[in-house]
Design a protein around this motif. Structure first.
Motif, PDB file in Angstrom:
ATOM      1  N   PHE A 163      -3.909   4.510  -2.671  1.00  0.00           N
ATOM      2  CA  PHE A 163      -4.100   5.351  -3.849  1.00  0.00           C
ATOM      3  C   PHE A 163      -4.689   6.690  -3.436  1.00  0.00           C
ATOM      4  O   PHE A 163      -4.581   7.663  -4.149  1.00  0.00           O
ATOM      5  CB  PHE A 163      -4.855   4.652  -4.980  1.00  0.00           C
TER       6      PHE A 163
ATOM      7  N   SER B 273      -0.342   2.107  -9.492  1.00  0.00           N
ATOM      8  CA  SER B 273      -0.093   1.334  -8.280  1.00  0.00           C
ATOM      9  C   SER B 273      -1.351   0.724  -7.705  1.00  0.00           C
ATOM     10  O   SER B 273      -1.350  -0.406  -7.290  1.00  0.00           O
ATOM     11  CB  SER B 273       0.599   2.181  -7.231  1.00  0.00           C
TER      12      SER B 273
ATOM     13  N   LYS C  57       7.095  -8.653  -9.932  1.00  0.00           N
ATOM     14  CA  LYS C  57       7.367  -8.107 -11.261  1.00  0.00           C
ATOM     15  C   LYS C  57       7.798  -6.658 -11.149  1.00  0.00           C
ATOM     16  O   LYS C  57       7.409  -5.976 -10.223  1.00  0.00           O
ATOM     17  CB  LYS C  57       6.104  -8.169 -12.132  1.00  0.00           C
TER      18      LYS C  57
ATOM     19  N   ARG D  35       8.703   7.758  -3.541  1.00  0.00           N
ATOM     20  CA  ARG D  35       8.997   7.470  -4.930  1.00  0.00           C
ATOM     21  C   ARG D  35      10.167   8.350  -5.352  1.00  0.00           C
ATOM     22  O   ARG D  35      10.130   9.563  -5.144  1.00  0.00           O
ATOM     23  CB  ARG D  35       7.783   7.818  -5.810  1.00  0.00           C
TER      24      ARG D  35
ATOM     25  N   LEU E 283       4.633  -0.486  -7.894  1.00  0.00           N
ATOM     26  CA  LEU E 283       4.547  -1.016  -6.541  1.00  0.00           C
ATOM     27  C   LEU E 283       5.847  -1.713  -6.190  1.00  0.00           C
ATOM     28  O   LEU E 283       6.343  -1.616  -5.071  1.00  0.00           O
ATOM     29  CB  LEU E 283       3.385  -1.995  -6.449  1.00  0.00           C
TER      30      LEU E 283
ATOM     31  N   ILE F 291      -1.590   9.029  -2.893  1.00  0.00           N
ATOM     32  CA  ILE F 291      -0.673   9.315  -3.984  1.00  0.00           C
ATOM     33  C   ILE F 291      -1.170  10.529  -4.745  1.00  0.00           C
ATOM     34  O   ILE F 291      -1.429  10.480  -5.925  1.00  0.00           O
ATOM     35  CB  ILE F 291      -0.536   8.091  -4.911  1.00  0.00           C
TER      36      ILE F 291
ATOM     37  N   ASN G 259      -2.215  -2.588  -9.113  1.00  0.00           N
ATOM     38  CA  ASN G 259      -1.474  -3.795  -8.790  1.00  0.00           C
ATOM     39  C   ASN G 259      -1.656  -4.275  -7.354  1.00  0.00           C
ATOM     40  O   ASN G 259      -1.205  -5.342  -7.003  1.00  0.00           O
ATOM     41  CB  ASN G 259       0.011  -3.564  -9.052  1.00  0.00           C
ATOM     42  N   ILE G 260      -2.283  -3.443  -6.554  1.00  0.00           N
ATOM     43  CA  ILE G 260      -2.447  -3.850  -5.162  1.00  0.00           C
ATOM     44  C   ILE G 260      -3.627  -4.789  -5.047  1.00  0.00           C
ATOM     45  O   ILE G 260      -4.563  -4.558  -4.317  1.00  0.00           O
ATOM     46  CB  ILE G 260      -2.618  -2.627  -4.250  1.00  0.00           C
TER      47      ILE G 260
ATOM     48  N   ARG H  31       4.838  -5.126   0.862  1.00  0.00           N
ATOM     49  CA  ARG H  31       4.204  -4.785   2.125  1.00  0.00           C
ATOM     50  C   ARG H  31       4.486  -5.906   3.110  1.00  0.00           C
ATOM     51  O   ARG H  31       4.234  -7.071   2.804  1.00  0.00           O
ATOM     52  CB  ARG H  31       2.692  -4.676   1.934  1.00  0.00           C
TER      53      ARG H  31
ATOM     54  N   PHE I 280       6.042   2.192   2.252  1.00  0.00           N
ATOM     55  CA  PHE I 280       6.742   1.809   1.022  1.00  0.00           C
ATOM     56  C   PHE I 280       7.985   2.671   0.823  1.00  0.00           C
ATOM     57  O   PHE I 280       8.874   2.325   0.076  1.00  0.00           O
ATOM     58  CB  PHE I 280       5.852   2.026  -0.214  1.00  0.00           C
TER      59      PHE I 280
ATOM     60  N   ARG J 165       8.690  -0.954  -6.968  1.00  0.00           N
ATOM     61  CA  ARG J 165       9.712  -0.022  -6.539  1.00  0.00           C
ATOM     62  C   ARG J 165       9.562   0.368  -5.073  1.00  0.00           C
ATOM     63  O   ARG J 165      10.503   0.761  -4.423  1.00  0.00           O
ATOM     64  CB  ARG J 165       9.690   1.226  -7.423  1.00  0.00           C
ATOM     65  N   PHE J 166       8.356   0.306  -4.579  1.00  0.00           N
ATOM     66  CA  PHE J 166       8.155   0.590  -3.158  1.00  0.00           C
ATOM     67  C   PHE J 166       8.642  -0.572  -2.298  1.00  0.00           C
ATOM     68  O   PHE J 166       8.894  -0.433  -1.122  1.00  0.00           O
ATOM     69  CB  PHE J 166       6.675   0.779  -2.825  1.00  0.00           C
TER      70      PHE J 166
ATOM     71  N   ARG K 234     -10.507  10.457 -11.485  1.00  0.00           N
ATOM     72  CA  ARG K 234      -9.587   9.397 -11.899  1.00  0.00           C
ATOM     73  C   ARG K 234     -10.113   8.016 -11.500  1.00  0.00           C
ATOM     74  O   ARG K 234     -10.118   7.080 -12.301  1.00  0.00           O
ATOM     75  CB  ARG K 234      -8.208   9.595 -11.259  1.00  0.00           C
TER      76      ARG K 234
ATOM     77  N   PRO L 261       0.661   8.149 -11.315  1.00  0.00           N
ATOM     78  CA  PRO L 261       1.237   7.110 -10.455  1.00  0.00           C
ATOM     79  C   PRO L 261       0.193   6.289  -9.720  1.00  0.00           C
ATOM     80  O   PRO L 261       0.242   5.065  -9.741  1.00  0.00           O
ATOM     81  CB  PRO L 261       2.084   7.908  -9.461  1.00  0.00           C
ATOM     82  N   GLY L 262      -0.784   6.955  -9.142  1.00  0.00           N
ATOM     83  CA  GLY L 262      -1.822   6.230  -8.419  1.00  0.00           C
ATOM     84  C   GLY L 262      -2.484   5.209  -9.326  1.00  0.00           C
ATOM     85  O   GLY L 262      -2.771   4.087  -8.933  1.00  0.00           O
TER      86      GLY L 262
ATOM     87  N   ASP M 224       2.990  -9.996  -2.653  1.00  0.00           N
ATOM     88  CA  ASP M 224       4.232 -10.479  -3.258  1.00  0.00           C
ATOM     89  C   ASP M 224       4.417 -10.011  -4.690  1.00  0.00           C
ATOM     90  O   ASP M 224       4.587 -10.817  -5.614  1.00  0.00           O
ATOM     91  CB  ASP M 224       4.266 -12.013  -3.273  1.00  0.00           C
TER      92      ASP M 224
END
Lengths: 327, 327
Positions: free
Chosen positions: B301, A300, A311, B321, A315, B304, A303-304, A321, B318, A317-318, B223, A296-297, A308
Motif C-alpha cells: 500500500f 487493496s 473473490k 493496474r 487484489l 500504490i 484485503n491483504i 502472490r 502483481f 485483479r493483480f 489515508r 486504490p490503496g 488466496d
C-alpha cells in the motif's frame, strides 16, 4: 539545455531527479536538461548515479553550482539554513532556487535572510514520501499525481515561477499555490499530527506491561494506524521543531478531544458517540471520493490480510502472490 | 454430520460460514457439516445463501436451533444479551455456543446469567475485519491466518473446547487462549484505541476552518492513519460501551502523552524527541517482523501512490493496474 543541480541525494531529491530525467525530451516542459547531483556523503551521489538519476556527480558545491540555472535543495529541513549559507556566494545570477522541505515559513525566512537578491527563491513541498529513505529507495512514481505545494518568496519573478511550474508538470505532479504559514498549519493537521498519533499509539501499547501478549493481537487496524511511526525519526524531529506552533495547537486539540471521548464513553452517551463516529466516517468517505488516486490503496491493503484471494477484488485483479499459495 | 447454526448473517458470521463450508470435507477438522443461517433481517440470510455461505435458511430461531450442535452467535455485541435470552429456551442439550464479539468479559457475564447449564459457552473473537459490512462483503480469506481469541466459560467442558478448536482450525485461523478481562484490556489498546485515534484525527481536521484547503494536502499518511474511521459506527459505539474501563484508561494515557509531546516540541527538546520517535520506529519494525502475514500489505500500500509501477517491488509482481495506464 537547462542546467539543473540537485543538492541532497536522499529519497525525494533522487526521486525528483529521476522523474525529471525520465520525461521524453521532446515533450518535456523543461526542455532538454542536464542534472548534476551533489551530496556531502559521496556514496549517496554514487547511488543516485547508479540509479541513473543524475548525469553528473559533483565533488564540491562550487563544482555543483558553477552553471546552475535551477537549484533543488533536497536536504533535511534542519540542514537547509547551513546549505543556504554555503551556496549563497556560489549561485550564478538569475538562478532559481527551490527546496522540498515539509515546512515552509521557516525556510522562506532563511531564504530571505541568506540568499542573494540576484536569485529567485520559490519554496516547494511535494506531498509524497515513504518510510524508506535514501537514494536506493527513490522512485519517480512517488511524484506522480502528488500535490506539489508552491510557496514563492514575495519578490520571486515570473520567469522563475514558470520554471518551477514546468518542473512540477514534468514530474506529473499537481501544482498547488499556497501561503507558507497556511501551508504549515494545514500540513501540521493532515501530515504531522497523523505521525504524532501514530507514534503515540506505538509508544502507549509498547510501554504497557502486557505488550508481549498484546502484540500478537494487533492486526491490520493497528498496522495501518501505526504505519507512520516507522518513518525516519530525524526527519520527523526536524519537522516538529520547525513547525512548533501549529503542531502544538493540533496536539492540544487532539488531547482535549480524546478526553471528551473518554467522558462520553464513561457516561454511556450512546447517541453522541454514534453521531461522532458516523460523522467521522462520512467525512473520510467524502475525502476519499475527492482523492480518487488514493482510493486504490484503500481497497487493496484492506484485503491483504492473508492469502488466496479468490473473490473479485482489486487484489484479485493483480493475481495471487506466489509466496502465498498453499502447498 | 454436525449441525451448525449461525445467528447473524453480517460480515463475520457470513465469512465464518463460508470459510467452514469451503473446507474439503475429507480433511475438515469438523467433519461433514450442514450450516443453517438465521438473521432477523431476511434479506441478509438471502444474501448469505446467495453467496453459498449456508446450506439452509431458517425462518425463525426455533427452526434455526432445532438440531443445532454448534451455535455461532454473530450479532453486534449490544444485541448479544437479547439473543442469549431468546435462544436460551430453544437450545438443544449439549449444544456448544460461541460468539464473535470484540469484547469478551461482558459477553461471558451474559452467558453465565442467561444460557442454560445444559449447554457450553466458549467466547470467541476472530481478529479480522474490514470497513465494509454485511453478507455481501463477506470473504472467507478474512479468517485465514487471523488470530482467533478463545475465552471459555469457567464451566465449559473439554469436548466443547475441542469442537471450537476444530472450527478455528477449519477456517485456517490461529487459536489464542486468553482471559476475558485481559483480552478486553489488550484489544482496547491495539484495536479500539487505534479506532479512537483515527476518528479523532478526522474530527479534528474536518472541524477546522481550513479543512477545504487542507483536504487536498492530505496524502497517504492521512489515508492510513484515518482508515479505521471509515468503520461501522454502530459497531464501534457498541465496542466502546462494552469496554468502557479499559478504553477509558487508554484514552487518558493517550491524551497525556500527546500533551507531553507538545511540551517537548515547545521546549525544543531535540534529543528527547529523536529518542521517542526512534524508539517507536524500532518497536513497530520489530512488531512487523513478528507478524510476517501483515508485512505484505505494508509494502504494497506504500507503493500504490500512483501509476505505472515499473520498479521491482511487491506491487510490480502483481503487475500493473489496467486503469492506471497512460494513454
Amino acid at each position: 539545455m537547462i542546467h539543473i543541480t540537485v543538492i541532497g541525494m536522499g529519497l525525494i531529491g533522487t526521486s525528483l531527479a529521476m522523474a525529471i530525467r525520465s520525461a521524453d525530451e521532446k515533450e518535456a516542459p523543461l526542455g532538454p536538461s542536464v542534472i548534476t547531483g551533489y551530496d556531502k556523503d559521496r556514496r549517496a551521489t554514487g547511488d543516485a548515479r547508479g540509479r541513473l538519476a543524475i548525469d553528473r556527480e559533483a565533488k564540491s558545491l562550487e563544482d555543483a553550482l558553477k552553471d546552475a540555472q535551477l537549484v533543488i535543495v533536497a536536504v533535511p529541513v534542519q540542514a537547509i539554513r547551513e546549505v543556504f549559507s554555503q551556496i549563497a556566494p556560489l549561485l550564478p545570477n538569475d538562478a532559481v532556487v527551490t527546496d522540498v522541505a515539509s515546512t515552509k515559513a521557516q525556510v522562506l525566512d532563511w531564504a530571505r535572510e541568506l540568499l542573494p537578491a540576484t536569485v529567485d527563491f520559490i519554496g516547494g513541498h511535494p506531498m509524497a514520501g515513504k518510510e524508506q529513505s535514501g537514494a536506493s529507495a527513490a522512485d519517480p512514481a512517488l511524484l506522480r499525481d502528488a500535490i506539489y505545494c508552491i510557496c514563492p518568496a514575495p519578490r520571486a519573478r515570473q520567469p522563475a515561477l514558470e520554471l518551477i511550474e514546468a518542473m512540477v508538470k514534468q514530474v506529473h505532479a499537481k501544482i498547488y499555490y499556497i501561503d507558507a504559514v497556511e501551508h504549515d498549519a494545514y500540513v501540521a493537521g493532515v501530515s504531522h499530527l497523523p505521525f504524532m498519533l501514530s507514534t503515540a499509539l506505538v509508544e502507549l501499547v509498547s510501554d504497557s506491561a502486557g505488550w508481549k501478549e498484546m502484540a500478537p493481537l494487533a492486526a491490520t487496524g493497528f498496522r495501518d494506524v501505526s504505519r507512520l511511526a516507522s518513518g525516519d525519526a530525524e526527519m520527523h524531529r526536524d519537522i516538529a521543531l520547525t513547525n512548533r506552533v501549529a503542531l502544538g495547537r493540533w496536539l492540544e486539540d487532539a488531547a482535549r478531544l480524546l478526553l471528551d471521548m473518554r467522558d462520553q464513553i464513561e457516561a454511556g452517551q450512546s447517541d453522541e458517540l454514534l453521531e461522532l463516529f458516523e460523522h467521522a466516517r462520512q467525512v473520510r468517505e467524502a475525502w476519499l471520493l475527492s482523492r480518487p488516486n488514493l482510493r486504490p490503496g484503500e481497497e487493496s491493503f484492506e484485503n491483504i490480510s492473508g492469502v488466496d484471494v479468490t473473490k473479485p477484488s482489486l487484489l484479485g485483479r493483480f493475481g495471487r502472490r506466489p509466496t502465498d499459495r498453499r502447498s
